[in-house]
Design an enzyme around this catalytic site. Sequence first.
Site, short mmCIF file in Angstrom:
data_model
loop_
_atom_site.label_atom_id
_atom_site.label_comp_id
_atom_site.label_asym_id
_atom_site.label_seq_id
_atom_site.Cartn_x
_atom_site.Cartn_y
_atom_site.Cartn_z
N SER A 573 0.86 -1.19 0.00
CA SER A 573 0.00 0.00 0.00
C SER A 573 0.89 1.23 0.00
O SER A 573 2.02 1.20 0.51
CB SER A 573 -0.90 0.02 1.24
OG SER A 573 -1.56 1.27 1.36
N TYR A 586 -3.17 -0.59 10.54
CA TYR A 586 -3.11 -0.96 9.11
C TYR A 586 -1.79 -0.50 8.49
O TYR A 586 -1.09 -1.28 7.83
CB TYR A 586 -4.29 -0.32 8.37
CG TYR A 586 -4.26 -0.54 6.87
CD1 TYR A 586 -4.70 -1.74 6.33
CD2 TYR A 586 -3.81 0.46 6.02
CE1 TYR A 586 -4.67 -1.93 4.95
CE2 TYR A 586 -3.78 0.28 4.65
CZ TYR A 586 -4.21 -0.93 4.11
OH TYR A 586 -4.18 -1.13 2.76
#
Length: 696
Positions: A573, A586
């Site tokens: 990500s 996260y």
Amino acid sequence: MTGRSTPDRSQVKENIVTNPDSVVADLLARSNRLGSDPKNTNFAGGNASAKGTDLDPVTGRPVDLLWVKGSGGDLGTLTEKGLAVLRLDRLRALREVYPGLDREDEMVAAFDYTLHGKGGAAPSIDTAMHGLVEADHVDHLHPDSGIAIATAADGPALTEKIFGGAVVWVPWRRPGWQLGQDIADVKRDNPDAVGVVLGGHGITAWGATSEECERNSLWMIDTAAAYIAEHGRPEPFGPVLDGYAPLPEQERRNKAAALAPVIRGLASTDRRQVGHFTDSDEVLDFLARAEHPRLAELGTSCPDHFLRTKVKPLVLDLPASAPIDECVERLRELHARYRQDYADYYHRYATEDSPPMRGADPAIVLVPGVGMFSFGGDKQTARVAGEFYVNAINVMRGAEALSSYRPIDESEKFRIEYWELEEAKLRRRPAPKPLATRIALVTGAASGIGKATAERLAREGANVVLADLDADKATAAAAELGSSDVAVGLHADVTDEAGIAAAVREAVLAFGGIDLVVNNAGLSLSKPLLETTAEDWDRQHDVMAKGSFLVSRAAAEVFIAQDMGGDIVYIVSKNSVFAGPNNIAYSATKADQAHQVRLLAAELGQYGIRVNGVNPDGVVRGSGIFAGGWGAERAKVYGVPESELGAFYAQRTLLKREVLPEHVANAVFALTGGDLSHTTGLHVPVDAGVAAAFLR
């Protein structure tokens, strides 16, 4: 050498025109019935034909035609497009120009001058058999029961004993014009015969109607099978060898999964192969019996068989209980010996006109107590090779039950394996796709990025294993990609070490090994620091950091055993380098994944294994993560409606474009498709340009 001349059939049947649509419909129906039952013929084996009349569009006069299965078709799925259509008068006129046995291959090119109209499919080598036999309907099949008689040492006597004068023995001859002429002569000289047994090869039957022809074919097949069952001796493969009985199912499959990557690597020495595993009762019983080493060494006989399986298999000569390490060491020794034996076989018979040796690796590897590993350039080819060897086992069983198994001479096998006509077939194959022969395992593959990645990899030629926590969705997603020859779906909880090991075993058994892993499984929780619980933290890290580690470790073990390199791609990500609000758990786990890429690239490079990552921006559309609550949480953080979150993300990028699952899939393919063969440890941004996430 010339054959008999015959009257022009258009004069015999002047002004009589059959309904060609009806002739073709009946032929296709008969072909599909015969070809869909494995007792009658093997996959893509045999052919069928029908003769009839139609009006010549140029002269307006009746013209006699032959409709016959074209080259490369399969009887079980044959359609009209798979039929070659030839003018019978012109085909039979070729007898007057036949140059003799030494030049019979030239007749195949001559078929092009006998085609009617556009001609349909390319005529096969067996076209002469169908055109020259004076019968309106002809079937040529490769049933196990028929080939058992055809490969028995006393096949001629057995043919007479089983069928009487209704079926005539024809000695082995390579398929072609002369064989067709031989069968036509037998039909002429034996007016009461309904078919022939072709030595070492198969059967041919005929009839005045499509129904009669099919009836005669089935009568020959069933009569041979019944005779073998009634008169064959018990245990034709001999007694069970001590220690060679099949292992219990789970133990058998575990051992198969442990050996499969090693065997696939050996079978891919010359070129990468896809594998298939079979532990059917026929295979396990054959390998348990005392005679299996002798019979396996004799090899297969029917051309359809050994063109798929090579002249003989590689057989592990250890009992079922032998430890894995001992099996691996012995397999390596036997593989080296097999390659030398195959090279010797090639050089024994090759001439200056022979095609180059195509490869010396085995297509079939037999492991007592475990089963059979078969290989090919794609999954279907590998699976069908295994099916053909099962056919060969059945043939050997029948021949040994009545007599002794005697395949055609090795020199004849070489003449067919390295036949210029077979070589021409290989040259006509389309160029392989970039990921052909590559086997990919994608986690979190039932939706979103994972599903899009699986679709792209399959489209580029890979076999794909779609692993997901939801097995039903994974199976459904795999079915969208094609049959199990293309993709399979299975359950995988990436936080479960034993479950990951089981999933990798199933992937290996499905396709022979693994070449490419995409660590995509994930979840997202959007919470500020003070609201993030230890459970939240552990859950995020268990799925993505620990899960990626477990999958990569299991995959690396397979890669190293195969010794063919490999690719691991992490779907990371932009958050691995971008510090955004309210996603501590996260983003931290994404940073963990990002560094795993670097660490594993450094460690696994010595094995030719490349490890790279993809850093997407938020992928909203099609994402299971965003649909599961993450989207609503992120929309709340940024103060936009959830329905506009994708547009919001797009507007903050340099390109003002929304990132979709297929964009991430494109990056995975770019990293693994071959053009970046010297790239490892790289992170590819797929974020439409987020300046704060630029890599430094």
